[in-house]
Write an enzyme that holds these catalytic residues in place. Sequence first.
Site, short mmCIF file in Angstrom:
data_model
loop_
_atom_site.label_atom_id
_atom_site.label_comp_id
_atom_site.label_asym_id
_atom_site.label_seq_id
_atom_site.Cartn_x
_atom_site.Cartn_y
_atom_site.Cartn_z
CE1 TYR A 117 -4.22 1.73 1.37
CE2 TYR A 117 -2.53 3.27 2.05
CZ TYR A 117 -3.86 2.98 1.81
OH TYR A 117 -4.82 3.94 2.00
N GLY A 118 0.64 2.14 -0.98
CA GLY A 118 1.42 3.39 -1.05
C GLY A 118 0.62 4.50 -0.40
N GLY A 119 -0.12 5.25 -1.25
CA GLY A 119 -0.97 6.32 -0.72
C GLY A 119 -2.44 5.95 -0.78
CG LEU A 251 6.51 -8.80 -10.03
CD1 LEU A 251 7.52 -8.32 -11.05
CD2 LEU A 251 6.04 -10.21 -10.39
N GLY A 252 6.64 -8.06 -5.47
CA GLY A 252 7.35 -7.79 -4.22
C GLY A 252 7.03 -6.40 -3.74
CB ILE A 253 7.27 -4.73 -0.61
CG1 ILE A 253 6.03 -5.60 -0.35
CG2 ILE A 253 7.12 -3.34 -0.01
CD1 ILE A 253 5.59 -5.64 1.09
CB ILE A 254 9.06 -0.76 -4.60
CG1 ILE A 254 8.56 -1.52 -5.83
CG2 ILE A 254 10.17 0.21 -4.95
CD1 ILE A 254 7.75 -0.68 -6.81
NE ARG A 387 -14.67 10.66 -6.87
CZ ARG A 387 -13.81 9.67 -6.79
NH1 ARG A 387 -12.53 9.91 -6.63
NH2 ARG A 387 -14.22 8.44 -6.87
CE1 TYR A 448 -7.88 11.14 -16.04
CE2 TYR A 448 -9.70 12.69 -16.04
CZ TYR A 448 -8.83 11.85 -15.36
OH TYR A 448 -8.92 11.73 -14.00
C1 LIG Z 1 -8.00 12.24 -7.75
C2 LIG Z 1 -7.03 11.31 -8.40
C3 LIG Z 1 -6.23 11.77 -9.42
C4 LIG Z 1 -5.31 10.91 -10.04
N1 LIG Z 1 -4.48 11.42 -11.02
C5 LIG Z 1 -3.55 10.62 -11.58
C6 LIG Z 1 -2.66 11.14 -12.55
O1 LIG Z 1 -2.69 12.33 -12.89
N2 LIG Z 1 -1.73 10.29 -13.07
C7 LIG Z 1 -1.65 9.00 -12.68
O2 LIG Z 1 -0.77 8.30 -13.16
N3 LIG Z 1 -2.49 8.49 -11.77
C8 LIG Z 1 -3.43 9.26 -11.20
N4 LIG Z 1 -4.28 8.74 -10.27
C9 LIG Z 1 -4.19 7.32 -9.90
C10 LIG Z 1 -3.21 7.02 -8.74
O3 LIG Z 1 -2.94 8.18 -8.01
C11 LIG Z 1 -1.92 6.41 -9.28
O4 LIG Z 1 -2.18 5.12 -9.76
C12 LIG Z 1 -0.78 6.37 -8.26
O5 LIG Z 1 0.39 6.00 -8.94
C13 LIG Z 1 -1.02 5.41 -7.11
O6 LIG Z 1 -0.04 5.66 -6.12
P1 LIG Z 1 -0.27 5.29 -4.58
O7 LIG Z 1 0.97 5.58 -3.87
O8 LIG Z 1 -1.49 5.92 -4.08
O9 LIG Z 1 -0.45 3.70 -4.70
P2 LIG Z 1 -1.60 2.77 -4.12
O10 LIG Z 1 -2.92 3.24 -4.63
O11 LIG Z 1 -1.44 2.62 -2.67
O12 LIG Z 1 -1.22 1.39 -4.83
C14 LIG Z 1 -1.32 1.25 -6.23
C15 LIG Z 1 -0.71 -0.11 -6.62
O13 LIG Z 1 0.69 -0.07 -6.42
C16 LIG Z 1 1.10 -1.06 -5.47
N5 LIG Z 1 2.12 -0.45 -4.63
C17 LIG Z 1 2.08 0.74 -4.00
N6 LIG Z 1 3.24 0.97 -3.35
C18 LIG Z 1 4.01 -0.11 -3.57
C19 LIG Z 1 5.32 -0.49 -3.17
N7 LIG Z 1 6.09 0.30 -2.41
N8 LIG Z 1 5.80 -1.69 -3.57
C20 LIG Z 1 5.06 -2.52 -4.35
N9 LIG Z 1 3.82 -2.19 -4.78
C21 LIG Z 1 3.31 -1.01 -4.38
C22 LIG Z 1 -0.14 -1.46 -4.71
O14 LIG Z 1 -0.08 -2.79 -4.26
C23 LIG Z 1 -1.21 -1.28 -5.78
O15 LIG Z 1 -1.30 -2.41 -6.58
C24 LIG Z 1 -5.22 9.56 -9.64
C25 LIG Z 1 -6.03 9.10 -8.59
C26 LIG Z 1 -6.93 9.95 -7.99
C27 LIG Z 1 -7.78 9.46 -6.86
#
Ligand SMILES: Cc1cc2nc3c(=O)[nH]c(=O)nc-3n(C[C@H](O)[C@H](O)[C@H](O)COP(=O)(O)OP(=O)(O)OC[C@H]3O[C@@H](n4cnc5c(N)ncnc54)[C@H](O)[C@@H]3O)c2cc1C
Length: 534
Positions: A117-119, A251-254, A387, A448
Amino acid sequence: MRRWNGWGDENFNLNLPDEGQQFLSDRIGEARPLPDATLEAVRKQVPESRLPPHELIDTSADVRIRHARGQSLADWLAMRSGQFGVFPDGVALPKTTEEVRELLAYAKDNNVKVIPYGGGTSVAGHITPLADSQPVLTISLAAMNRLMDIDTDSQIATFGAGTPGPLVESQLRAQGYTLGHFPQSFELSTIGGWVASRSSGQQSLRYGRIEQLFAGGRIETLKGTLDIPTIPASSAGPDIREMILGSEGRLGIITEVKVRITRLPEKESFHVVFFQSWEKAKAAARELVQNRVQLSMLRLSNAIETETQLALAGHPGQIRLLETFLSLRGANDEKCMMTFGVTGSKHQCRSALSEARKYCSAQGGVYTGKYLGAKWAEKRFTMPYLREALWQLGYAVDTLETATDWDNVDNLLSRMENNLRQGLAENNERLHVFTHLSHFYGQGCSIYTTYVFRNGDSYEETQDRWQRLKTSTSQVIVENGGTISHQHGVGKDHAPFLEVEKGELGMTAISSLCETFDPAELLNPGTLIQSRNN
Ligand SMILES: Cc1cc2nc3c(=O)[nH]c(=O)nc-3n(C[C@H](O)[C@H](O)[C@H](O)COP(=O)(O)OP(=O)(O)OC[C@H]3O[C@@H](n4cnc5c(N)ncnc54)[C@H](O)[C@@H]3O)c2cc1C
């Protein structure tokens, strides 16, 4: 504090001006809000954890609620109704790579499923646990959020994978650098999440997508540690980085991400041009990118998005003046708004701006200066809060995105929009649908599309409406030459559509890769590729 059932900081709100409410009501009718479940009510539903105790794992109800869902509309409906379905059995927030290793060993020993889980900003169901007979542990990287090293000779920075956008930029800016990766989810998404889901930032024209920025790093897997060295370029066979990009936790955890950084630009500004028609606007955008004009961002709204943005902006007096000015120059109801950015040294910015204006003028573009561009920049990361305002009024909003070659852009765009517009005809419901192009390439661009519809009378009905719109339009995308995702990734929601793009052999290769690292299918099952057991 972060909202437990929606986007962002619970103390920040964005209001929809009265004119915006009227605009939506005229198009799709007045809406009625659905009642929100309380946190207290949801707490009562959280079942006892099935995890064997471990000192790094928190099994309290609140932390499990806060890590159960992402940010897709389906996630929103689950959170607002309180019908979460499944909760992770526990959440760990490791502080070091060693702790991540320890947690993976624990998962392996106890046959526990793991969701990295990232953000939690996924909009494709990436981090939602599936109902499973085995317990589910969510591992959040939130405590690994530091700039660990900066090599200014090679312009490589190393970050803990859980570093969110604002901390990435503030830590780099303090030393005169930027990563330049600005997805709209910047406020909450993390550098590890960007890599794992192949993210694209708004200024990808200058800085590149995360694929171009990701230089190497460290990944903890169930089979050991994978260290990817930073090499500027190599012809030594397939690139391991490409395996990790888009791996979505399978595949794993970055744990550590090494990225290519850039010196802070001397100057940056954003500009707006209006065109008389979609055809002219699209031709200008293609010319700009195919002639490699050095822009840092480019976004082109179709006529309905242009109209919507102007209506939702508020300030009706100023908008009327702008529209009179544009009308005198031939840009009327079909007008399309282009926003572009120039970034770099003063000289680079001057030259890019002059080139851009030349190509826009050739298509009859009316240049309006920096004011509207500055407004776009000001609101670029707060727009997701809209939203919440729409939800309070009873409107559901979602987006679909793809990319395709230039020769297919109009075909795909109109099929997507038409499918959405007609998607709730049997309920006698109208949808408000609009599109912009962004992330431009010589070969094509991303599409989009945003759609707004009224909530049904119940959560079940609203969920059913969304599911029908999402499934049928995803089908339209893959059947008409689009990728199932240009930037949001695959997750669980898009996994059924992946094979059209990758082919049977391609899917077998991806499955084999997952099996190599994770034969017992413990890591994020159902995400990216459908689970063997479901
Ligand atoms: C309002 C809104 C706007 C957005 N705009 C964009 C945009 O402009 N561009 C864009 O590309 N995306 C956008 N997104 C989608 C999202 O933000 C992206 O997919 C983002 O890269 C997810 O990052 P996160 O850290 O929140 O990951 P998470 O949502 O926590 O996880 C996403 C995936 O990555 C995996 N993951 C996360 N961290 C790790 C780690 N350290 N190691 C291994 N796997 C990991 C998780 O298991 C999951 O499968 C948007 C989303 C929202 C809600």
